[in-house]
Write an enzyme that holds these catalytic residues in place. Structure first.
Site, PDB file in Angstrom:
ATOM      1  N   GLU A  64       0.861  -1.185   0.000  1.00 45.08           N
ATOM      2  CA  GLU A  64       0.000   0.000   0.000  1.00 45.08           C
ATOM      3  C   GLU A  64       0.894   1.231   0.000  1.00 45.08           C
ATOM      4  O   GLU A  64       1.710   1.420   0.907  1.00 45.08           O
ATOM      5  CB  GLU A  64      -0.917   0.021   1.217  1.00 45.08           C
ATOM      6  CG  GLU A  64      -1.856   1.221   1.213  1.00 45.08           C
ATOM      7  CD  GLU A  64      -2.777   1.284   2.416  1.00 45.08           C
ATOM      8  OE1 GLU A  64      -3.506   2.284   2.546  1.00 45.08           O
ATOM      9  OE2 GLU A  64      -2.754   0.343   3.246  1.00 45.08           O
ATOM     10  N   GLU A  89       4.973   4.688   3.839  1.00 51.33           N
ATOM     11  CA  GLU A  89       4.551   6.035   4.238  1.00 51.33           C
ATOM     12  C   GLU A  89       5.795   6.821   4.645  1.00 51.33           C
ATOM     13  O   GLU A  89       6.780   6.236   5.115  1.00 51.33           O
ATOM     14  CB  GLU A  89       3.559   5.947   5.409  1.00 51.33           C
ATOM     15  CG  GLU A  89       3.017   7.258   5.915  1.00 51.33           C
ATOM     16  CD  GLU A  89       2.356   8.086   4.824  1.00 51.33           C
ATOM     17  OE1 GLU A  89       2.942   9.132   4.499  1.00 51.33           O
ATOM     18  OE2 GLU A  89       1.297   7.689   4.303  1.00 51.33           O
ATOM     19  N   ASP A 116      10.160   6.885   0.508  1.00 44.06           N
ATOM     20  CA  ASP A 116       9.412   7.071  -0.713  1.00 44.06           C
ATOM     21  C   ASP A 116       9.235   5.739  -1.432  1.00 44.06           C
ATOM     22  O   ASP A 116      10.213   5.062  -1.760  1.00 44.06           O
ATOM     23  CB  ASP A 116      10.130   8.065  -1.627  1.00 44.06           C
ATOM     24  CG  ASP A 116       9.247   8.508  -2.767  1.00 44.06           C
ATOM     25  OD1 ASP A 116       9.186   7.785  -3.771  1.00 44.06           O
ATOM     26  OD2 ASP A 116       8.613   9.573  -2.647  1.00 44.06           O
ATOM     27  N   ASP A 139      -2.278  12.254  -3.391  1.00 40.94           N
ATOM     28  CA  ASP A 139      -2.443  13.701  -3.493  1.00 40.94           C
ATOM     29  C   ASP A 139      -2.796  14.081  -4.928  1.00 40.94           C
ATOM     30  O   ASP A 139      -2.091  13.706  -5.871  1.00 40.94           O
ATOM     31  CB  ASP A 139      -1.155  14.413  -3.074  1.00 40.94           C
ATOM     32  CG  ASP A 139      -1.395  15.894  -2.859  1.00 40.94           C
ATOM     33  OD1 ASP A 139      -1.483  16.615  -3.872  1.00 40.94           O
ATOM     34  OD2 ASP A 139      -1.500  16.320  -1.702  1.00 40.94           O
ATOM     35  N   LYS A 143      -4.102  22.027  -8.775  1.00 44.57           N
ATOM     36  CA  LYS A 143      -3.836  23.092  -9.739  1.00 44.57           C
ATOM     37  C   LYS A 143      -3.191  22.510 -10.993  1.00 44.57           C
ATOM     38  O   LYS A 143      -2.301  21.672 -10.925  1.00 44.57           O
ATOM     39  CB  LYS A 143      -2.939  24.156  -9.114  1.00 44.57           C
ATOM     40  CG  LYS A 143      -3.603  24.897  -7.949  1.00 44.57           C
ATOM     41  CD  LYS A 143      -2.670  25.937  -7.362  1.00 44.57           C
ATOM     42  CE  LYS A 143      -3.338  26.669  -6.191  1.00 44.57           C
ATOM     43  NZ  LYS A 143      -2.438  27.682  -5.590  1.00 44.57           N
ATOM     44  N   PHE A 212     -10.558  10.627   3.846  1.00 43.68           N
ATOM     45  CA  PHE A 212     -10.488  11.325   2.561  1.00 43.68           C
ATOM     46  C   PHE A 212     -11.745  11.067   1.743  1.00 43.68           C
ATOM     47  O   PHE A 212     -12.298  11.976   1.129  1.00 43.68           O
ATOM     48  CB  PHE A 212      -9.250  10.870   1.785  1.00 43.68           C
ATOM     49  CG  PHE A 212      -7.955  11.244   2.438  1.00 43.68           C
ATOM     50  CD1 PHE A 212      -7.483  12.547   2.379  1.00 43.68           C
ATOM     51  CD2 PHE A 212      -7.210  10.307   3.121  1.00 43.68           C
ATOM     52  CE1 PHE A 212      -6.279  12.914   2.983  1.00 43.68           C
ATOM     53  CE2 PHE A 212      -6.014  10.651   3.733  1.00 43.68           C
ATOM     54  CZ  PHE A 212      -5.553  11.960   3.662  1.00 43.68           C
ATOM     55  N   GLU A 213     -12.190   9.824   1.736  1.00 44.53           N
ATOM     56  CA  GLU A 213     -13.402   9.496   0.990  1.00 44.53           C
ATOM     57  C   GLU A 213     -14.628  10.127   1.634  1.00 44.53           C
ATOM     58  O   GLU A 213     -15.517  10.632   0.939  1.00 44.53           O
ATOM     59  CB  GLU A 213     -13.560   7.979   0.900  1.00 44.53           C
ATOM     60  CG  GLU A 213     -14.662   7.549  -0.056  1.00 44.53           C
ATOM     61  CD  GLU A 213     -14.637   6.065  -0.339  1.00 44.53           C
ATOM     62  OE1 GLU A 213     -15.470   5.614  -1.145  1.00 44.53           O
ATOM     63  OE2 GLU A 213     -13.786   5.350   0.235  1.00 44.53           O
TER      64      GLU A 213
END
Length: 231
Positions: A64, A89, A116, A139, A143, A212-213
């Site tokens: 994940e 993470e 990462d 993320d 923009k 988030f959802e």
């Protein structure tokens, strides 16, 4: 076709840089459980990591990417004890919170990577070794001028596909329509991957509802899942 070595594009990371302070409980599990459960990317020796040895057993491995505070990871690990769950993470607080859940539920099938995930996949994961990769709500870099920073690009998807075993799955979810379209386009263009559905996958009942959802629903945004299989 772009190579694995070209996957690191300027400004592209599997995370957004931000500072998160740890709680007392999170700090405690970092000190007491991290040597058993975690690895820091920066401290890994060169070469491919023996995942079976790390987990202490041979079992399907699902990575994940961007596990956040770990609430979904912990629930998924409880629901599928036969699977080795590897959470990548960069924020210590998130990994600390996940370790608290691992401790609370006495989970033995979770390991944590601090660093990462893109570099981890490229430098330390054996090709064809993963049974699944999950990227839930990365993320969106909303923009337009920042779209180039998005994680899910053609080179990245090619790297992920190369690390999946035949039949392995790439599962993506996002609540931003233009990012979903980008994900669909780049995954569909990867010759090693096949979409399990014509376009969007039905939301799987087993995928935990994250903050988030929930926020996306409250703000009127639809969430889309994509499920691709390695040929």
């Amino acid at each position: 076709m772009e190579t694995v070595d070209q996957v690191r594009q300027p400004g592209v990371f599997s995370h957004v840089r931000r500072s998160v302070r740890m709680t007392v409980g999170q700090q405690r599990v970092w000190e007491t459980r991290w040597p058993e459960l975690g690895r820091k990317l920066a401290e890994l020796p060169p070469g491919e990591l023996d995942l079976a040895a790390w987990f202490g057993r041979s079992a399907p491995v699902v990575l994940e990417i961007g596990s956040g505070m770990g609430e979904a990871t912990a629930q998924l690990a409880q629901a599928a004890p036969e699977v080795n769950h590897l959470a990548a993470e960069v924020y210590p607080a998130g990994l600390g919170q996940l370790m608290l859940a691992v401790e609370k539920h006495e989970l033995t099938n979770v390991r944590l990577l601090h660093g990462d995930a893109l570099d981890f996949l490229r430098d330390h994961v054996t090709p064809g070794s993963l049974d699944g990769v999950r990227i839930f709500f990365p993320d969106p870099w909303q923009k337009k001028r920042h779209h180039k920073r998005r994680l899910v690009t053609g080179p990245f998807v090619g790297l992920v596909a190369s690390r999946l075993r035949p039949g392995g799955t790439l599962h993506l979810a996002t609540d931003w329509a233009d990012y979903a379209d980008q994900m669909l386009a780049v995954c569909s263009a990867e010759p090693l991957l096949t979409n399990q559905y014509e376009r969007w996958a039905p939301r799987p009942s087993w995928r935990p509802l994250t903050k988030f959802e929930s926020r996306a629903h409250a703000e009127g945004r639809d969430c889309r899942d994509l499920l691709f299989t390695r040929a």
